[in-house]
Scaffold this motif. Sequence first.
Motif, PDB file in Angstrom:
ATOM      1  N   PRO A   1      13.407  12.143 -12.962  1.00 12.67           N
ATOM      2  CA  PRO A   1      12.166  11.467 -13.365  1.00 12.67           C
ATOM      3  C   PRO A   1      11.028  11.788 -12.400  1.00 12.67           C
ATOM      4  N   GLU A   2       9.860  12.064 -12.949  1.00  5.89           N
ATOM      5  CA  GLU A   2       8.724  12.431 -12.115  1.00  5.89           C
ATOM      6  C   GLU A   2       8.330  11.306 -11.172  1.00  5.89           C
ATOM      7  N   ALA A   3       8.484  10.064 -11.624  1.00  4.45           N
ATOM      8  CA  ALA A   3       8.142   8.942 -10.750  1.00  4.45           C
ATOM      9  C   ALA A   3       9.034   8.916  -9.510  1.00  4.45           C
ATOM     10  N   ALA A   4      10.298   9.288  -9.669  1.00 10.95           N
ATOM     11  CA  ALA A   4      11.214   9.322  -8.524  1.00 10.95           C
ATOM     12  C   ALA A   4      10.834  10.447  -7.570  1.00 10.95           C
ATOM     13  N   VAL A   5      10.409  11.572  -8.123  1.00 14.32           N
ATOM     14  CA  VAL A   5       9.988  12.685  -7.275  1.00 14.32           C
ATOM     15  C   VAL A   5       8.758  12.298  -6.464  1.00 14.32           C
ATOM     16  N   VAL A   6       7.797  11.679  -7.119  1.00 14.33           N
ATOM     17  CA  VAL A   6       6.576  11.249  -6.426  1.00 14.33           C
ATOM     18  C   VAL A   6       6.900  10.210  -5.357  1.00 14.33           C
ATOM     19  N   ARG A   7       7.797   9.282  -5.669  1.00  6.86           N
ATOM     20  CA  ARG A   7       8.167   8.249  -4.700  1.00  6.86           C
ATOM     21  C   ARG A   7       8.814   8.866  -3.459  1.00  6.86           C
ATOM     22  N   ASP A   8       9.754   9.780  -3.682  1.00  2.00           N
ATOM     23  CA  ASP A   8      10.420  10.414  -2.544  1.00  2.00           C
ATOM     24  C   ASP A   8       9.442  11.238  -1.713  1.00  2.00           C
ATOM     25  N   ALA A   9       8.556  11.967  -2.406  1.00  2.00           N
ATOM     26  CA  ALA A   9       7.598  12.809  -1.700  1.00  2.00           C
ATOM     27  C   ALA A   9       6.620  11.973  -0.883  1.00  2.00           C
ATOM     28  N   LEU A  10       6.143  10.877  -1.461  1.00  2.00           N
ATOM     29  CA  LEU A  10       5.231   9.995  -0.726  1.00  2.00           C
ATOM     30  C   LEU A  10       5.928   9.355   0.467  1.00  2.00           C
ATOM     31  N   GLY A  11       7.199   9.027   0.295  1.00  2.00           N
ATOM     32  CA  GLY A  11       7.940   8.437   1.414  1.00  2.00           C
ATOM     33  C   GLY A  11       7.998   9.375   2.600  1.00  2.00           C
ATOM     34  N   VAL A  12       8.270  10.648   2.332  1.00  2.26           N
ATOM     35  CA  VAL A  12       8.315  11.629   3.414  1.00  2.26           C
ATOM     36  C   VAL A  12       6.922  11.839   4.000  1.00  2.26           C
ATOM     37  N   GLY A  13       5.921  11.976   3.122  1.00  2.00           N
ATOM     38  CA  GLY A  13       4.563  12.232   3.593  1.00  2.00           C
ATOM     39  C   GLY A  13       4.027  11.125   4.478  1.00  2.00           C
ATOM     40  N   VAL A  14       4.264   9.881   4.080  1.00  2.00           N
ATOM     41  CA  VAL A  14       3.758   8.747   4.855  1.00  2.00           C
ATOM     42  C   VAL A  14       4.536   8.595   6.162  1.00  2.00           C
ATOM     43  N   ALA A  15       5.863   8.702   6.078  1.00  2.00           N
ATOM     44  CA  ALA A  15       6.690   8.497   7.269  1.00  2.00           C
ATOM     45  C   ALA A  15       6.370   9.501   8.360  1.00  2.00           C
ATOM     46  N   VAL A  16       6.225  10.764   7.979  1.00  2.00           N
ATOM     47  CA  VAL A  16       5.959  11.808   8.969  1.00  2.00           C
ATOM     48  C   VAL A  16       4.477  11.856   9.324  1.00  2.00           C
ATOM     49  N   GLY A  17       3.623  11.580   8.360  1.00  3.69           N
ATOM     50  CA  GLY A  17       2.191  11.637   8.618  1.00  3.69           C
ATOM     51  C   GLY A  17       1.730  10.662   9.674  1.00  3.69           C
ATOM     52  N   LEU A  18       2.398   9.528   9.790  1.00  6.68           N
ATOM     53  CA  LEU A  18       2.010   8.535  10.794  1.00  6.68           C
ATOM     54  C   LEU A  18       2.215   9.045  12.221  1.00  6.68           C
ATOM     55  N   SER A  19       3.128  10.006  12.406  1.00  6.88           N
ATOM     56  CA  SER A  19       3.365  10.524  13.759  1.00  6.88           C
ATOM     57  C   SER A  19       2.216  11.406  14.233  1.00  6.88           C
ATOM     58  N   GLY A  20       1.259  11.713  13.349  1.00  9.64           N
ATOM     59  CA  GLY A  20       0.062  12.425  13.783  1.00  9.64           C
ATOM     60  C   GLY A  20      -0.722  11.635  14.816  1.00  9.64           C
ATOM     61  N   PHE A  21      -0.586  10.305  14.787  1.00  4.32           N
ATOM     62  CA  PHE A  21      -1.243   9.480  15.804  1.00  4.32           C
ATOM     63  C   PHE A  21      -0.716   9.828  17.189  1.00  4.32           C
ATOM     64  N   ALA A  22       0.604   9.998  17.289  1.00  9.51           N
ATOM     65  CA  ALA A  22       1.191  10.364  18.579  1.00  9.51           C
ATOM     66  C   ALA A  22       0.700  11.735  19.033  1.00  9.51           C
TER      67      ALA A  22
END
Length: 260
Positions: free
Chosen positions: A18-39
């Motif tokens: 399901p496309e919604a599951a793909v988007v959810r998983d992709a956003l989870g990775v993007g947000v989780a890793v993107g926050l480390s840009g602060f460090a």
Amino acid sequence: MAQQTSLADTTGDGTGKPEAAVVRDALGVGVAVGLSGFAFGVTSAGSGLGLLQTCALSLLVFTGASQFALVGALAAGGNPFTAAAGAFFLGVRNAFYGLRLSQVLALPRAVRPLAAQWVIDETTAVTLAQPTRRAARIGFTVTGLSLYLLWNLTTLLGALGAEAIGDTRAWGLDAAGPAVFLALLAPMLRPATERAVAGLAVLLGLALLPVLPAGVPVLVAALAAPVALFAEGRRSGRGTQQAADVPAAPPVPDGPEEDR
């Protein structure tokens, strides 16, 4: 028969994830890793780079491990050319990711130069986890877009807040980037050869860290790959030779036919 090198548009039974599951998983990775840009922003500013230099690294380089390797070597007093060389060799892996993703995504030629900016560890992992080409394209796009925007935003915030935070080493933020990279890499080290390469690289890096300039141990640790592969080749060759030296068992004669 030619070997299949790209994903089909649908799975074998005509259905896909399901496309919604793909988007959810992709956003989870993007947000989780993107926050480390602060460090990274804090660490880069603490190493002496200016705001524009820090933001330019995230905008143009956009590969977290290489960025942390560069600013980490500079913060330790390493030569800029040595620091850049270490970051370059870490970033070379993205070229190999691109070879595989070009087959999986099969993007139009006009889009490929833009998509190449998003070929990193996280987008590769999400893309290759999808069962269909459409899902792979969605996963790549959502992961790349969310991670790129959030990483650059948090880089800016980290660089601006570096003065308020003070010494980044006291907060441990200088280790956040490498920790995220190792957390993503560790689950992928499944074959024994890959684990041997990682272990030998760690030993080389730690052993040479006190005696070599900053940035150089990372370059020397890359020698772990050919050494481990050579040892694996020798071991496989001996196993093949031993199997060839074992005499074949004699054939078992057939028993007498039963009377019918």
